[in-house]
Motif scaffolding. Structure first.
Motif, PDB file in Angstrom:
ATOM      1  N   ALA A 189       0.845  -1.207   0.000  1.00 21.44           N
ATOM      2  CA  ALA A 189       0.000   0.000   0.000  1.00 21.44           C
ATOM      3  C   ALA A 189       0.874   1.248   0.000  1.00 21.44           C
ATOM      4  CB  ALA A 189      -0.890  -0.007   1.245  1.00 21.44           C
ATOM      5  N   CYS A 190       1.931   1.171   0.811  1.00 22.69           N
ATOM      6  CA  CYS A 190       2.858   2.297   0.897  1.00 22.69           C
ATOM      7  C   CYS A 190       3.489   2.588  -0.467  1.00 22.69           C
ATOM      8  CB  CYS A 190       3.939   1.890   1.906  1.00 22.69           C
ATOM      9  SG  CYS A 190       4.665   3.327   2.678  1.00 22.69           S
ATOM     10  N   ALA A 191       3.934   1.518  -1.118  1.00 21.83           N
ATOM     11  CA  ALA A 191       4.566   1.693  -2.443  1.00 21.83           C
ATOM     12  C   ALA A 191       3.564   2.283  -3.432  1.00 21.83           C
ATOM     13  CB  ALA A 191       5.087   0.338  -2.939  1.00 21.83           C
ATOM     14  N   SER A 192       2.304   1.815  -3.294  1.00 23.92           N
ATOM     15  CA  SER A 192       1.294   2.330  -4.236  1.00 23.92           C
ATOM     16  C   SER A 192       1.041   3.824  -3.993  1.00 23.92           C
ATOM     17  CB  SER A 192       0.036   1.483  -4.114  1.00 23.92           C
ATOM     18  OG  SER A 192      -1.098   2.272  -3.965  1.00 23.92           O
ATOM     19  N   ASN A 193       1.071   4.233  -2.690  1.00 25.26           N
ATOM     20  CA  ASN A 193       0.941   5.667  -2.373  1.00 25.26           C
ATOM     21  C   ASN A 193       2.066   6.486  -3.029  1.00 25.26           C
ATOM     22  OD1 ASN A 193      -1.380   5.563  -0.941  1.00 25.26           O
ATOM     23  ND2 ASN A 193      -0.389   5.438   1.080  1.00 25.26           N
ATOM     24  N   ILE A 194       3.261   5.944  -2.881  1.00 18.94           N
ATOM     25  CA  ILE A 194       4.414   6.621  -3.498  1.00 18.94           C
ATOM     26  C   ILE A 194       4.191   6.748  -4.997  1.00 18.94           C
ATOM     27  CG2 ILE A 194       6.895   6.419  -4.022  1.00 18.94           C
ATOM     28  CD1 ILE A 194       7.190   5.016  -1.306  1.00 18.94           C
ATOM     29  N   ASP A 195       3.697   5.681  -5.561  1.00 23.16           N
ATOM     30  CA  ASP A 195       3.443   5.678  -7.011  1.00 23.16           C
ATOM     31  C   ASP A 195       2.449   6.775  -7.382  1.00 23.16           C
ATOM     32  OD1 ASP A 195       3.883   4.542  -9.562  1.00 23.16           O
ATOM     33  OD2 ASP A 195       1.824   3.710  -9.448  1.00 23.16           O
ATOM     34  N   THR A 196       1.360   6.886  -6.555  1.00 25.83           N
ATOM     35  CA  THR A 196       0.352   7.916  -6.833  1.00 25.83           C
ATOM     36  C   THR A 196       0.977   9.312  -6.797  1.00 25.83           C
ATOM     37  OG1 THR A 196      -1.199   6.504  -5.637  1.00 25.83           O
ATOM     38  CG2 THR A 196      -1.937   8.739  -6.179  1.00 25.83           C
ATOM     39  N   GLN A 197       1.750   9.577  -5.741  1.00 19.22           N
ATOM     40  CA  GLN A 197       2.376  10.902  -5.629  1.00 19.22           C
ATOM     41  C   GLN A 197       3.289  11.177  -6.818  1.00 19.22           C
ATOM     42  OE1 GLN A 197       1.286  12.966  -3.610  1.00 19.22           O
ATOM     43  NE2 GLN A 197       0.162  11.597  -2.227  1.00 19.22           N
ATOM     44  N   LEU A 198       4.073  10.166  -7.190  1.00 19.90           N
ATOM     45  CA  LEU A 198       4.994  10.361  -8.323  1.00 19.90           C
ATOM     46  C   LEU A 198       4.214  10.589  -9.621  1.00 19.90           C
ATOM     47  CD1 LEU A 198       7.881   7.839  -7.540  1.00 19.90           C
ATOM     48  CD2 LEU A 198       7.866  10.316  -7.329  1.00 19.90           C
ATOM     49  N   ASP A 199       3.052   9.893  -9.695  1.00 19.35           N
ATOM     50  CA  ASP A 199       2.202  10.061 -10.872  1.00 19.35           C
ATOM     51  C   ASP A 199       1.718  11.513 -10.972  1.00 19.35           C
ATOM     52  OD1 ASP A 199       0.798   9.018 -13.126  1.00 19.35           O
ATOM     53  OD2 ASP A 199      -1.066   9.245 -11.928  1.00 19.35           O
ATOM     54  N   ARG A 200       1.297  12.061  -9.774  1.00 17.98           N
ATOM     55  CA  ARG A 200       0.865  13.467  -9.774  1.00 17.98           C
ATOM     56  C   ARG A 200       1.997  14.382 -10.249  1.00 17.98           C
ATOM     57  NH1 ARG A 200      -1.443  15.135  -4.146  1.00 17.98           N
ATOM     58  NH2 ARG A 200      -1.689  17.162  -5.127  1.00 17.98           N
ATOM     59  N   LEU A 201       3.187  14.094  -9.696  1.00 19.17           N
ATOM     60  CA  LEU A 201       4.344  14.903 -10.122  1.00 19.17           C
ATOM     61  C   LEU A 201       4.548  14.812 -11.626  1.00 19.17           C
ATOM     62  CD1 LEU A 201       7.033  14.314  -7.350  1.00 19.17           C
ATOM     63  CD2 LEU A 201       5.915  16.447  -7.965  1.00 19.17           C
TER      64      LEU A 201
END
Ligand SMILES: Nc1ncnc2c1ncn2[C@@H]1O[C@H](COP(=O)(O)OP(=O)(O)OP(=O)(O)O)[C@@H](O)[C@H]1O
Ligand SMILES: [Mg+2]
Lengths: 403, 210
Positions: A221-233
């Motif tokens: 879940a944590c990795a997926s959160n990171i992925d979401t943030q990076l996606d926004r960036l």
């Protein structure tokens, strides 16, 4: 240049010169001439001649003195008599000369007068032009009016004012650009720091999770959160790039109503919850770049849809022609624009979408596209009942078929 | 109109009273003009006769035969009253340049000489032989001579220069040029012009010697 302004001084000049000529001729020259050939003088000379003769007979042996004197007087008298005979001719010649001088004075005077006035007129209109240019925003003007007189001084003043205005404007522009950049960097850093901080927190959590013996589901879940943030960036950087790469429009004659109709079909499938109301007046032809126009419409409609919360509400699309312009209205029934946004609506990075992905570029891009088409994008109205944006494009006459 | 009235009313009188005669001397062939008496009595002339200036009469004659000019010539008579000697000095310049000097003691002498004088205007040899011819006669009167004109011009110019230089000093062209204009105006205005002109058309007569 008015005729009377030229004529009045010329008439005065002619009058003055005429009076001068009359006075000189009548009161001076004629008087002197009369004096020169006075009958009294002539008769005196005659008498004197007779006297010489008498003297000669009265005193013989004078060695021809009286005879010589007689001859001398005779010669003078002869000359005077010849002059007397030519009197009328001399007078008329003299008058002719005076009149010629008068004519010369008048011609020269009026020529200088006319030329002078023409010059003043030219100088005045140069200054007028310069002032007009100044009021129209011209800077660093050169006013072609020389001289140290009043007009020359005014010209120099206009020049220095225009230079001053130029300098001030540059300063102002520099300041504004700087301010915009400061604003922009502030916003960008704010925007970027959100997902970056979030990603960093998630990363340190991931670190802890991976160091301990926790649930691998948490790590995922944590990795997926990171992925979401990076996606926004990633999306933000892409939208930056889009603004930077916004192409020059390739304009072709097209039916704006047709483009809007096509857009409506595509858009309604993307936002199925919305009610779309169309009002198209045909034909509404203009020189447009279809892709860019659709891009513009998408930005406006997206904003409207988001403002209305994605579900419910009506999006109105209307096309009409107004004189020289084709007008496209995009209206929504949303809550209206936030007051602090209205003034800076078309500036980049103005966004109120707190939670999200709004970069505040949509309207800036739309505005730029409208301007590139030779048209404009304006906020027509906004209230709690909704918001309407109006796009105007230069209309193409119906019969012209530029394809 | 006036001229016409003058011609109709006065011409016959004038013609009868003072018509000159033009005669070819059958011996010498010289064309002579006589009876110019009327000229000398004209007020323009009497006014100037004693002026001391040279009064000049120019007598021009052109002989026409059948409307074509056959010959022309002229003579001049200069009359000057000399106060010192109290005589009229008369020069008659004939068509061939021959000058006759006369001294006439009084106005009466002058008048009687004038009325009987014959002025040789041209050599008309052969003119008389060929029948009738007319002579167009023009007599003009000028109250002064060319040399007197020149003297007066010189005098004006010199006096102008003198006053000019006296006023401004010798090396100031400005003063001189200002008076020069006036001098020029005056000097060029002094010209000889006839103040009296008479014309006749008379028959060419043939006469005996003298
Ligand atoms: N139709 C609308 N109704 C209400 N508010 C609007 C409307 N259109 C724009 N806004 C407001 O104007 C702001 C600027 O809009 P703009 O399209 O420029 O940026 P954004 O939508 O926030 O970001 P982006 O379009 O770049 O994703 C929005 O954040 C929103 O607050
Ligand atoms: Mg937007």
């Amino acid at each position: 240049m008015s005729i009377t302004r030229v004529l009045a001084p010329v008439i005065v000049m002619v009058l003055a010169a005429t009076i001068l000529v009359v006075v000189v001729e009548r009161e001076l020259s004629a008087a002197w001439f009369r004096l020169g050939v006075q009958p009294q003088v002539m008769s005196l000379l005659e008498k004197s001649m007779a006297d010489q003769k008498r003297l000669d007979t009265a005193s013989p042996g004078n060695d021809g003195l009286y005879r010589r004197r007689y001859e001398e007087i005779h010669r003078v008298l002869n000359n005077l008599r010849v002059l007397e005979h030519s009197r009328s001719r001399i007078v008329s010649r003299y008058q002719a000369v005076l009149l010629a001088v008068l004519g010369l004075v008048v011609v020269a005077g009026s020529t200088t007068q006319v030329l002078g006035q023409a010059r003043e007129h030219r100088r005045l209109s140069s200054i007028q032009d310069a002032l007009q240019a100044l009021s129209g925003g011209g800077v660093d003007l050169e006013v072609p009016v020389r001289g140290r007189d009043g007009l020359g001084r005014v010209a120099r003043m206009v020049e220095s004012t225009s230079r001053l205005v130029g300098r001030q404007r540059k300063r102002l522009e520099a300041m504004r650009t700087l301010e915009q950049w400061q604003d922009t960097t502030r916003r960008i850093s704010h925007q970027l720091s959100g997902p970056l901080n979030a990603a960093r927190l998630e990363l340190s959590r991931l670190h802890e999770l991976l160091g301990g013996t926790s649930d691998p589901g948490d790590a995922l879940a944590c990795a997926s959160n990171i992925d979401t943030q990076l996606d926004r960036l990633g999306r933000w950087t892409r939208s930056f790039a889009r603004l930077g790469r916004l192409p020059e429009p390739r304009l072709v004659a097209d039916d704006v109503a047709g483009i809007v109709q096509h857009f409506e079909e595509v858009f309604s499938s993307a936002w199925p919850g919305l009610h779309l109301a169309m009002d198209l007046a045909r034909p509404a032809r203009a020189m447009v770049d279809r892709d860019l126009l659709e891009h513009l419409l998408t930005n406006l409609a997206d904003n409207a849809a988001r403002a209305m919360g994605g579900a419910g509400g009506t999006l109105g699309l209307a096309v009409s022609t107004e004189g020289q312009w084709v007008r496209v209205d995009v209206a929504d029934s949303g809550p209206g624009l936030p007051a602090d946004v209205v003034d800076r609506l078309f500036q980049p990075y103005v966004s109120r979408k707190e939670r999200s992905d709004g970069m505040g570029l949509g309207l800036a891009i739309a505005h730029k596209i409208a301007l590139d088409h030779g048209g404009d994008l304006r906020l027509f109205e906004t209230s709690e009942q909704g918001t309407t944006f109006s796009l105007v494009l230069p209309v193409l006459p119906c019969n012209s078929e530029v394809e | 109109m006036k001229a016409a009235v003058f011609a109709v009313v006065l011409m016959p009188l004038v013609v009868q009273a003072a018509e000159p005669r033009v005669v070819v001397d059958s011996a010498t062939g010289v064309v002579m003009v006589r009876h110019l008496a009327g000229m000398l009595d004209a007020p323009e002339v009497t006014r100037n006769l004693d002026s001391g200036l040279t009064n000049g009469f120019v007598i021009q004659a052109s002989v026409h035969r059948e409307r074509e000019a056959a010959a022309r010539g002229a003579a001049r008579v200069d009359i000057r009253w000399e106060l010192w000697d109290e005589v009229y000095l008369v020069d008659v310049v004939a068509f061939d340049g021959h000058v006759t000097h006369l001294k006439l003691a009084s106005k009466d002498d002058l008048a009687s000489w004038w009325s009987s004088a014959a002025f040789p205007v041209l050599s008309g040899r052969g003119l008389a032989a060929e029948g009738s011819a007319v002579v167009k006669l023009v007599v003009t009167f000028v109250p002064f001579s060319q040399s007197e004109v020149e003297a007066a011009r010189r005098w004006v110019t010199q006096s102008g220069e003198e006053t000019g230089s006296a006023r401004n000093g010798p090396n100031q062209p400005e003063g001189r040029s200002s008076s020069a204009v006036v001098n020029l105006v005056v000097a060029t205005s002094i010209v000889r012009r006839a103040i009296l002109r008479r014309e006749w058309t008379v028959k060419l007569e043939t006469g005996g010697g003298g």
